[in-house]
Design a protein around this motif. Structure first.
Motif, mmCIF file in Angstrom:
data_model
loop_
_atom_site.group_PDB
_atom_site.id
_atom_site.type_symbol
_atom_site.label_atom_id
_atom_site.label_comp_id
_atom_site.label_asym_id
_atom_site.label_seq_id
_atom_site.Cartn_x
_atom_site.Cartn_y
_atom_site.Cartn_z
ATOM 1 N N ASP A 48 63.803 -12.271 18.715
ATOM 2 C CA ASP A 48 63.088 -11.349 19.617
ATOM 3 C C ASP A 48 61.617 -11.265 19.237
ATOM 4 O O ASP A 48 60.739 -11.178 20.093
ATOM 5 C CB ASP A 48 63.748 -9.964 19.642
ATOM 6 C CG ASP A 48 63.994 -9.410 18.248
ATOM 7 O OD1 ASP A 48 64.236 -10.220 17.331
ATOM 8 O OD2 ASP A 48 63.948 -8.178 18.074
ATOM 9 N N ILE A 49 61.356 -11.317 17.941
ATOM 10 C CA ILE A 49 59.957 -11.260 17.495
ATOM 11 C C ILE A 49 59.219 -12.528 17.930
ATOM 12 O O ILE A 49 58.088 -12.487 18.421
ATOM 13 C CB ILE A 49 59.891 -11.070 15.959
ATOM 14 C CG1 ILE A 49 60.460 -9.680 15.629
ATOM 15 C CG2 ILE A 49 58.463 -11.205 15.457
ATOM 16 C CD1 ILE A 49 60.582 -9.401 14.164
ATOM 17 N N ILE A 50 59.930 -13.637 17.796
ATOM 18 C CA ILE A 50 59.319 -14.908 18.199
ATOM 19 C C ILE A 50 59.081 -14.931 19.715
ATOM 20 O O ILE A 50 58.020 -15.339 20.190
ATOM 21 C CB ILE A 50 60.208 -16.091 17.777
ATOM 22 C CG1 ILE A 50 60.235 -16.184 16.247
ATOM 23 C CG2 ILE A 50 59.700 -17.396 18.363
ATOM 24 C CD1 ILE A 50 61.356 -17.005 15.708
ATOM 25 N N ALA A 51 60.069 -14.443 20.467
ATOM 26 C CA ALA A 51 59.933 -14.419 21.928
ATOM 27 C C ALA A 51 58.700 -13.612 22.316
ATOM 28 O O ALA A 51 57.900 -14.033 23.160
ATOM 29 C CB ALA A 51 61.188 -13.826 22.551
ATOM 30 N N LEU A 110 63.876 -10.432 26.440
ATOM 31 C CA LEU A 110 62.421 -10.220 26.471
ATOM 32 C C LEU A 110 61.746 -11.272 27.346
ATOM 33 O O LEU A 110 60.874 -10.968 28.165
ATOM 34 C CB LEU A 110 61.855 -10.309 25.048
ATOM 35 C CG LEU A 110 61.966 -9.070 24.197
ATOM 36 C CD1 LEU A 110 61.557 -9.382 22.760
ATOM 37 C CD2 LEU A 110 61.061 -7.959 24.757
ATOM 38 N N LEU A 111 62.162 -12.523 27.157
ATOM 39 C CA LEU A 111 61.549 -13.620 27.923
ATOM 40 C C LEU A 111 61.805 -13.443 29.415
ATOM 41 O O LEU A 111 60.901 -13.612 30.232
ATOM 42 C CB LEU A 111 62.112 -14.970 27.454
ATOM 43 C CG LEU A 111 61.556 -15.505 26.128
ATOM 44 C CD1 LEU A 111 62.380 -16.682 25.629
ATOM 45 C CD2 LEU A 111 60.092 -15.924 26.268
ATOM 46 N N SER A 112 63.060 -13.087 29.753
ATOM 47 C CA SER A 112 63.388 -13.012 31.185
ATOM 48 C C SER A 112 62.697 -11.821 31.853
ATOM 49 O O SER A 112 62.403 -11.847 33.030
ATOM 50 C CB SER A 112 64.905 -12.960 31.387
ATOM 51 O OG SER A 112 65.398 -11.775 30.832
ATOM 52 N N LYS A 113 62.403 -10.771 31.079
ATOM 53 C CA LYS A 113 61.707 -9.615 31.645
ATOM 54 C C LYS A 113 60.203 -9.851 31.751
ATOM 55 O O LYS A 113 59.511 -9.124 32.432
ATOM 56 C CB LYS A 113 61.958 -8.387 30.763
ATOM 57 C CG LYS A 113 63.284 -7.714 31.051
ATOM 58 C CD LYS A 113 63.373 -6.448 30.237
ATOM 59 C CE LYS A 113 64.756 -5.856 30.314
ATOM 60 N NZ LYS A 113 65.034 -5.017 29.135
ATOM 61 N N VAL A 143 69.163 -13.849 19.175
ATOM 62 C CA VAL A 143 68.775 -14.722 20.293
ATOM 63 C C VAL A 143 68.911 -14.012 21.639
ATOM 64 O O VAL A 143 68.077 -14.205 22.541
ATOM 65 C CB VAL A 143 69.550 -16.071 20.243
ATOM 66 C CG1 VAL A 143 71.040 -15.865 20.453
ATOM 67 C CG2 VAL A 143 69.002 -17.041 21.282
ATOM 68 N N GLU A 144 69.945 -13.127 21.771
ATOM 69 C CA GLU A 144 70.134 -12.438 23.057
ATOM 70 C C GLU A 144 68.958 -11.521 23.376
ATOM 71 O O GLU A 144 68.458 -11.490 24.498
ATOM 72 C CB GLU A 144 71.452 -11.638 23.053
ATOM 73 C CG GLU A 144 72.709 -12.518 23.051
ATOM 74 C CD GLU A 144 72.693 -13.619 24.132
ATOM 75 O OE1 GLU A 144 72.195 -13.346 25.244
ATOM 76 O OE2 GLU A 144 73.146 -14.747 23.847
ATOM 77 N N LYS A 145 68.520 -10.789 22.360
ATOM 78 C CA LYS A 145 67.358 -9.902 22.543
ATOM 79 C C LYS A 145 66.136 -10.718 22.938
ATOM 80 O O LYS A 145 65.331 -10.310 23.774
ATOM 81 C CB LYS A 145 67.040 -9.182 21.223
ATOM 82 C CG LYS A 145 67.770 -7.888 21.034
ATOM 83 C CD LYS A 145 67.099 -7.155 19.864
ATOM 84 C CE LYS A 145 67.945 -6.023 19.349
ATOM 85 N NZ LYS A 145 67.420 -5.514 18.066
ATOM 86 N N GLY A 146 65.992 -11.852 22.311
ATOM 87 C CA GLY A 146 64.851 -12.740 22.593
ATOM 88 C C GLY A 146 64.866 -13.199 24.034
ATOM 89 O O GLY A 146 63.848 -13.161 24.732
#
Ligand code: GDP
Ligand code: MN
Length: 390
Positions: A326-329, A360-363, A354-357
């Motif tokens: 998520d931090i990387i995303a 974030l990307l999709s939002k 990975v799910e959190k990431g």
């Protein structure tokens, strides 16, 4: 870090190896001074660039008189030299070395490199010098002799003498030859080099041996132990993107393709390059943003990739280990905004959070496609790069 011939010869001279000194010239106005310092011709005018094969490309010229020195200097300074080692775009010559010419009867080849399989340095030598060693290795490998060097004891005097004789060098010069080979090995070991090469090593009329050319490459990992040479780096000769990357702690290497790669971890970066190649694409770079992969590192990485106008699509391949996905995303989203990214972007994220990431990307407003495996990512980016007009 590679050195120029004139710098390498300075080191050779310090170690008592036979080289001809000369003067480095950056402007035509300095030619007269060089002729005053070295008044006896004939001379050789030599382009100083970090690539071999200068002679064949027209960057090394003999000059019989002072007029010719000026002419050759005018021809070579500022010319774009294209040799097999410069790439098709060539290299602009910004410096020349003016040195008295040497008259010789025979050309040989000698170098010291690291033999990783044998875990020791090795001397490569051949009585057939002058040509590129790669050519010789490809067409006549039996003409190359190898002498393995004990990394603790160095080159034994008997090995050096044996090499001298087996190269067919004049037997009465055996002590000079042995000293020369031992000197090359000593420089290699003392300075933590990855390469020292003399091509050609020549035999003069009186039978003595002389280093006509000199090439030295430092192992960058050993450079901190040789601080006095760090200032010898020539920024004119370095890839500006590699320099910029080094400043930000990124490890970046330019390649020839059109797919920009942003990856964390050197192993994953190499595997990514292989996967792209496997699916018929070609990576524009190797880029390891490191384990941290902070927003700042990712932003810099994007900037470096985008400064390469050959890049048609970007693949981000990140494995979240200690650093969470998520931090990387978030880093990717922020960085892409800062550099106003418009090229096709494929992202593959795997690992912790990975799910959190993904969420974030999709939002975010970022335009990208997501790949859930390495193969899928590589296939998608190859297709994307093919779709962009060059
Ligand atoms: P490279 O082509 O980049 O490897 O540059 P070199 O320094 O090896 O020079 C290329 C070629 O120029 C040599 O192989 C020689 O044939 C020639 N050359 C260079 N310096 C001299 C010199 O002092 N005398 C003579 N006769 N030829 C030279
Ligand atoms: Mn050479």
């Amino acid at each position: 870090m590679k050195l120029h011939e004139y710098q390498a010869k300075e080191i050779f001279a310090k170690y008592g190896l036979p080289v001809t000194s000369g003067m480095l010239v950056k402007h035509l106005s300095e030619v007269d001074e060089a002729l005053k310092k070295f008044p006896n011709g004939p001379w050789v005018v030599k382009a100083q660039i970090h690539a071999g094969g200068r002679g064949k490309a027209g960057g090394v010229k003999l000059a019989k008189n002072e007029m010719e020195v000026s002419q050759k200097a005018t021809d070579i300074l500022g010319m774009t030299l294209i040799s097999p080692q410069t790439g098709p775009q060539g290299k602009v010559v910004k410096k020349i070395f003016i040195t008295p010419a040497v008259d010789y009867t025979k050309e040989l080849y000698v170098s010291v490199v690291l033999d990783r399989a044998h875990r020791c340095p090795v001397i490569l030598a051949s009585a057939e010098g002058g040509t590129e060693i790669e050519e010789l290795a490809a067409h006549k490998p039996e003409a190359i002799q190898k002498v393995y060097i004990d990394p603790i004891q160095g080159l034994h005097p008997y090995q050096a003498r044996q090499l001298h004789l087996s190269l067919g060098l004049p037997p009465d010069k055996i002590n000079q030859g042995a000293k020369l080979f031992q000197g090359l090995v000593k420089i290699f070991m003392d300075l933590d080099l990855s390469l020292i090469e003399v091509n050609p090593l020549v035999v003069l009329k009186d039978g003595s041996i002389h280093c006509l050319d000199a090439k030295v490459s430092f192992d960058d990992n050993g450079l901190p132990r040789h601080k006095e040479y760090i200032s010898w780096r020539d920024p004119d000769e370095e890839d500006p993107r590699e320099l910029q990357a080094a400043e930000h702690g990124l490890s970046y290497i330019s390649l020839d393709g059109n797919i920009g790669c942003l990856v964390n971890g050197a192993g994953l970066a190499m595997a990514t390059a292989d996967a792209i190649q496997h699916f018929g694409g070609s990576p524009a770079n190797f880029l390891d943003v490191g384990g941290g992969a902070t927003t700042k590192a990712v932003t810099e990485a994007f900037k470096i990739i985008l400064s390469d106008n050959r890049v048609k699509a970007i693949l981000v391949n990140i494995f979240g280990g200690i650093m969470k996905c998520d931090i990387i995303a978030q880093g990717i989203i922020d960085a892409a905004k800062q550099v106003s990214l418009s090229l096709p972007l494929v992202i593959r994220l795997e690992g912790t959070n990975v799910e959190k990431g993904k969420e974030l990307l999709s939002k975010s407003e970022l335009k990208y496609s997501f790949a859930s495996s390495m193969d899928e990512a590589a296939k998608a980016i190859v297709v994307a790069a093919q779709g962009v007009k060059s």
